[in-house]
Design an enzyme around this catalytic site. Structure first.
Site, PDB file in Angstrom:
ATOM      1  N   THR A 192       0.847  -1.186   0.000  1.00 25.97           N
ATOM      2  CA  THR A 192       0.000   0.000   0.000  1.00 25.97           C
ATOM      3  C   THR A 192       0.883   1.237   0.000  1.00 25.97           C
ATOM      4  O   THR A 192       2.010   1.206   0.494  1.00 25.97           O
ATOM      5  CB  THR A 192      -0.895   0.043   1.243  1.00 25.97           C
ATOM      6  OG1 THR A 192      -0.032   0.108   2.387  1.00 25.97           O
ATOM      7  CG2 THR A 192      -1.758  -1.182   1.343  1.00 25.97           C
ATOM      8  N   GLU A 201      -5.602  -3.878  -0.765  1.00 27.76           N
ATOM      9  CA  GLU A 201      -6.033  -4.948   0.139  1.00 27.76           C
ATOM     10  C   GLU A 201      -7.114  -5.832  -0.458  1.00 27.76           C
ATOM     11  O   GLU A 201      -7.418  -6.890   0.090  1.00 27.76           O
ATOM     12  CB  GLU A 201      -6.562  -4.333   1.443  1.00 27.76           C
ATOM     13  CG  GLU A 201      -5.502  -3.677   2.322  1.00 27.76           C
ATOM     14  CD  GLU A 201      -5.202  -2.221   1.957  1.00 27.76           C
ATOM     15  OE1 GLU A 201      -5.593  -1.795   0.839  1.00 27.76           O
ATOM     16  OE2 GLU A 201      -4.597  -1.517   2.771  1.00 27.76           O
ATOM     17  N   TRP A 225     -21.043  16.989   8.908  1.00 24.65           N
ATOM     18  CA  TRP A 225     -20.074  16.546   7.920  1.00 24.65           C
ATOM     19  C   TRP A 225     -20.299  17.222   6.577  1.00 24.65           C
ATOM     20  O   TRP A 225     -21.433  17.408   6.149  1.00 24.65           O
ATOM     21  CB  TRP A 225     -20.182  15.020   7.703  1.00 24.65           C
ATOM     22  CG  TRP A 225     -19.598  14.211   8.818  1.00 24.65           C
ATOM     23  CD1 TRP A 225     -19.162  14.666  10.023  1.00 24.65           C
ATOM     24  CD2 TRP A 225     -19.396  12.796   8.824  1.00 24.65           C
ATOM     25  NE1 TRP A 225     -18.695  13.632  10.788  1.00 24.65           N
ATOM     26  CE2 TRP A 225     -18.834  12.455  10.078  1.00 24.65           C
ATOM     27  CE3 TRP A 225     -19.634  11.772   7.915  1.00 24.65           C
ATOM     28  CZ2 TRP A 225     -18.494  11.155  10.436  1.00 24.65           C
ATOM     29  CZ3 TRP A 225     -19.309  10.475   8.266  1.00 24.65           C
ATOM     30  CH2 TRP A 225     -18.741  10.172   9.517  1.00 24.65           C
TER      31      TRP A 225
END
Lengths: 572, 572
Positions: B211, B357, B474
């Site tokens: 990653t 992943e 948010w």
């Protein structure tokens, strides 16, 4: 050595039968199980609103969804569990292609049990043999097959503890003399959907089919969850199946698990059409449903497609099925059949090859783009007759009589031997059959003779026992049948080798002429001469009303050879 | 409860993490290993003459075949074995998308070794870290990267025993100060093709990627042969890949194994196009090759497709790519990008979601036929922005902060957690990262926030750490970027949340205007007002020449947040 040839392939593939070696451990979810339960659970999430269309026992069509069917499956599982179905239980299914059969495909394996398909065209005695050999304890049976089930029960020694009748009507209306009978519907509506399903090992058997029609008693093949998953992927990939496909289950769901298409359809989220109970007489209904639901994929066989083509011809306007692919197994589809369907509807007939032992898809006929460019139309049609290219994952060996591989040269004829994740390694509890059916490298011996050419195309030349051995030479009964099938006066045809005192065997031709036509020995010779040598031409041509076929539509050559054993005077 | 809804799915899927139970043993070839070796061996047989087209280091195009490449792969394997590569060895690859990289994809795992992809965009120090962390002992390196390799070697403690330079020229011409150097080509032509390959366990690691771009050191994900096979099937099925497809490897082969497309292409027998070394400046060459070879499938990302679209616009006549599907990952493709490409060439941009992943394909955007009928064109374009439907085999959980599943209702926002046969269960030898990245049920925690709706569509609302938390509410930075990206004056845009003494965080907008255009704060507000509330509008708009991106083309928000940390006065 050419740069683009499969010719030396028999020396290339790693020997999968040898002990495995381990490198570095992966970090992946390698212990996540490939089960048919996961398959449907995920499909019910990702394709929740996709449709499943089914015809009930009274001939009415209904529509449900993947999400609703998943709830039904878990209710059936809850009910079966209540009546003792648990991991390791074998549940027999004696059913037509209806919604309850489809539910059972997933409900039984979800419990860790195995569904054993019972071929309703076998004799009650043979069905009873299958039930006892596979230790079936529970059987789900269509109402219309309750009489047959009663006959089967007479041959059983009490091993079946529960029968479930699948009926649209009250159980009392079902004409059944079975013992310990329950209604499938009341069992499956009695409980809420199971929330907690077991995490079944992918190597457990999810389903089983028994081979039919050859020598000896039926032999069991037990498919694993894993093999079913991988086979579904192979089908989806090879048929380019899509979310906007509509798959009609046109071959019996009790036979070789319906070419694996129920699983491939769920995996791709395709719409599924279940025509329920039908026979050849219902062909117009099937054809109407194909048009109505815009069917694009269906499992098939020449014995099914012949009446379908006949129906297309009767119609004023055959339906536009130009997106459709009929995956055609059992025997080689004649060009006339493939072409007839294509010209009337635009549908493609795709020849595929396999058997109960191979899940069944081992090869699929597709034309390589690199070849297509250099072929004319006639050559392409001819290529379509071959069994096609082996599917990725399937090892093919063309074996000489000692089991050694022959080259992929399109000429070397040997026994077709197959190995792979969805090819069986044994018959279920049958040491005698296992002795001869598998070779030392773990290949299943198909009993078919064939070649693979440098482009990778498999061609079945004959069943080893159907090949005609005349004076030390071979005559292909299949080639002879196909040449004759293309003639306009021939409705059906079979060629068998029968004993001859001088030549060992000689070909005998059986013909069903089309209505009003005259087929003579002379005409047969004239048609055959373009492909066959004079010495190969049959001395006798029999005009018959019907050709004997096995329960799956293959010509019953064993029976024909017996009937005509003395036609040329018998063995020396 | 509706009949066609994924809404209650989070309670439906069997708990794959629990211990497995075993039912009846199957008779199938369940011990046949799913390896990338079997994949290529079978493809070389069934698709022998299919083509692989590649561009060499001097920019010339060449064509070879599957069969010939399989011979090359086995020669490379023979050469590597001679130099000590054996089961368990890790072989680093520092290479562009060329034929030698492609050969290595199969040659290294064929020996039971693991290919470790080295991201050439990392710093030499980070590459050296990856080499040592994964215990790489052999490295294959493109000639053009020999300088970089030399820098890497300076950071290594002598753990790498062999370097192989992949070059079209004599080894002496390669400007390299590496030790123990061999020519890839002389190594691979020194031996005949290996005849006997080991039967590698499918759970062995065939490849590995690390990653990049987030916090801490790169973390290793080791893909198994099995996960690679299953992932290839998932891609082939979800993209409806066919034998007559042409797949161009347009994203780096060192990154998330090129979306898995090299494997899916081989599995379907598609023609493969390897463009070799290229940068953004080579976009015209790539576009010409797309037209020349009639490319139908390519892995992509907005950072790649933006210059491609720009090139289409420059052309007098953009190529007809109406069969093409660009599988677009990394970040959400703006509608303007998808529509622009479609309108000029007919090509479809398919949004897919995943990560290193997850192999990477976890979801793919496809429009359910049952939905399409009721949607107008604008709604369909809007739906295409979502991450799409989870692929069959992948479990999705939308988790609340305690890890409990939230409903699939399109409203409940939680962390997207994934589990399945091609999702990682751990990072390679990294107990610290493993502590926080996986939950108790074995799900990988993506760090992305999102919803799944009742039809099964996943929508990423934000990276959890990229979401802007303003006054307890948010603001989606992604939504704001997408709205702005659609405006004709905006060439590139990024939105980040930066510390604000009163509100916690506030959005800051960075814009690269198209040449000659003026983008003001007023204009930005005007564009945003159709989708955003007044309180969400950014106080500041910065005009910049370029947006910082990570090596895979994602906006480098971590870096931007650092640079603009004081833009609103910093934290309280």
């Amino acid at each position: 050595m050419s740069t683009g040839s499969a010719a030396d392939h028999h020396r290339q593939n790693p020997p999968a039968g040898r002990p495995t070696i381990f490198g570095t451990a992966s970090t992946m979810g390698d212990d996540e199980q490939l089960t048919t339960t996961r398959l449907f659970a995920d499909a019910a999430r990702s394709f929740a609103s996709q449709e499943i269309v089914y015809r009930n026992q009274d001939g009415q069509w209904h529509t449900t969804t993947y999400a609703e069917t998943w709830r039904r499956i878990r209710r059936v599982a809850a009910g079966l569990r209540e009546y003792g179905v648990e991991p390791g239980t074998r549940v027999g299914l004696l059913m037509w292609n209806d919604i309850r059969h489809f539910e059972s495909y997933f409900a039984v394996p979800a419990l860790g049990a195995t569904m054993v398909q019972l071929n309703l065209r076998l004799s009650p005695k043979d069905i009873a043999y299958v039930v006892e050999q596979s230790q079936v304890t529970h059987i789900i049976v269509d109402e219309s097959l309750a009489q047959l089930a009663g006959e089967v029960e007479k041959h059983l020694s009490g091993s079946v503890s529960r029968w479930f009748i699948a009926t649209d009507h009250p159980l009392s209306a079902a004409q059944s003399r079975l013992h310990n009978v329950h209604s499938y519907d009341s069992v499956s509506t009695h409980n809420p959907p199971l929330e907690e399903l077991p995490n079944v090992d992918e190597r457990s058997a999810s389903g089983a089919c028994f081979t039919t029609g050859t020598t000896g008693r039926p032999k069991g093949v037990f498919y694993s969850h894993r093999s079913t998953w991988l086979h579904a992927d192979a089908i989806a990939t090879n048929l380019c199946m899509r979310l906007d496909d509509t798959v009609m289950l046109l071959t019996p769901m009790f036979h070789v698990q319906c070419w694996g298409l129920p699983f491939a359809a769920v995996k791709t989220g395709a719409r599924i059409v279940l025509p329920g109970r039908f026979t050849m007489q219902d062909t117009p209904m099937l054809v109407d449903a194909m048009a109505e639901y815009e069917v694009t994929v269906a499992p098939a066989a020449p014995a099914i497609l012949n009446p379908v083509l006949h129906r297309f011809r009767q119609m004023e306007q055959a339906p536009d099925l130009s997106r459709a692919r009929f995956v055609c197994g059992a025997s080689e589809p004649p060009i006339s059949l493939m072409r007839g369907i294509y010209e009337l509807t635009g549908a493609e007939v795709i020849h595929a090859y396999g058997a109960t032992e191979t899940s069944p898809i081992a090869t699929v006929n597709r034309i390589l783009p690199t070849l297509a460019a250099s072929m004319d139309e006639e050559q392409r049609w001819d290529l379509r007759r071959s069994q096609g290219l082996a599917v990725i994952g399937v090892d093919v060996k063309i074996a000489d009589p000692l089991g050694e591989p022959l080259p992929f040269d399109g000429k070397s004829v040997g026994e077709i031997c197959l190995r792979g994740p969805w090819i069986t390694k044994s018959y279920f509890e049958n040491p005698e059959a296992n002795e001869s059916a598998f070779d030392e490298e773990g290949y299943w011996r198909s009993g078919d003779a064939g070649t693979v050419d440098a482009d990778g195309y498999l061609k079945v030349t004959d069943r080893l026992k159907d090949v005609i051995k005349s004076g030390g030479e071979w005559i292909s009964s299949i080639d002879m049948e196909n040449t004759l099938a293309g003639h306009g006066d021939v409705a059906d045809v079979a060629v068998v080798g029968v004993p001859h005192p001088k030549w060992g065997e000689r070909p005998l031709v059986l013909v069903v002429p089309v209505e009003g036509a005259q087929v003579t020995t002379e005409l047969v010779h004239q048609v055959l001469r373009k492909d066959f040598a004079d010495w190969q031409l049959p001395e006798r041509v029999e005009i018959v009303e019907e050709i004997a076929r096995t329960s799956v539509g293959k010509i019953n050559k064993r029976s024909l050879r017996e009937i005509y054993a003395e036609a040329y005077g018998g063995s020396e």
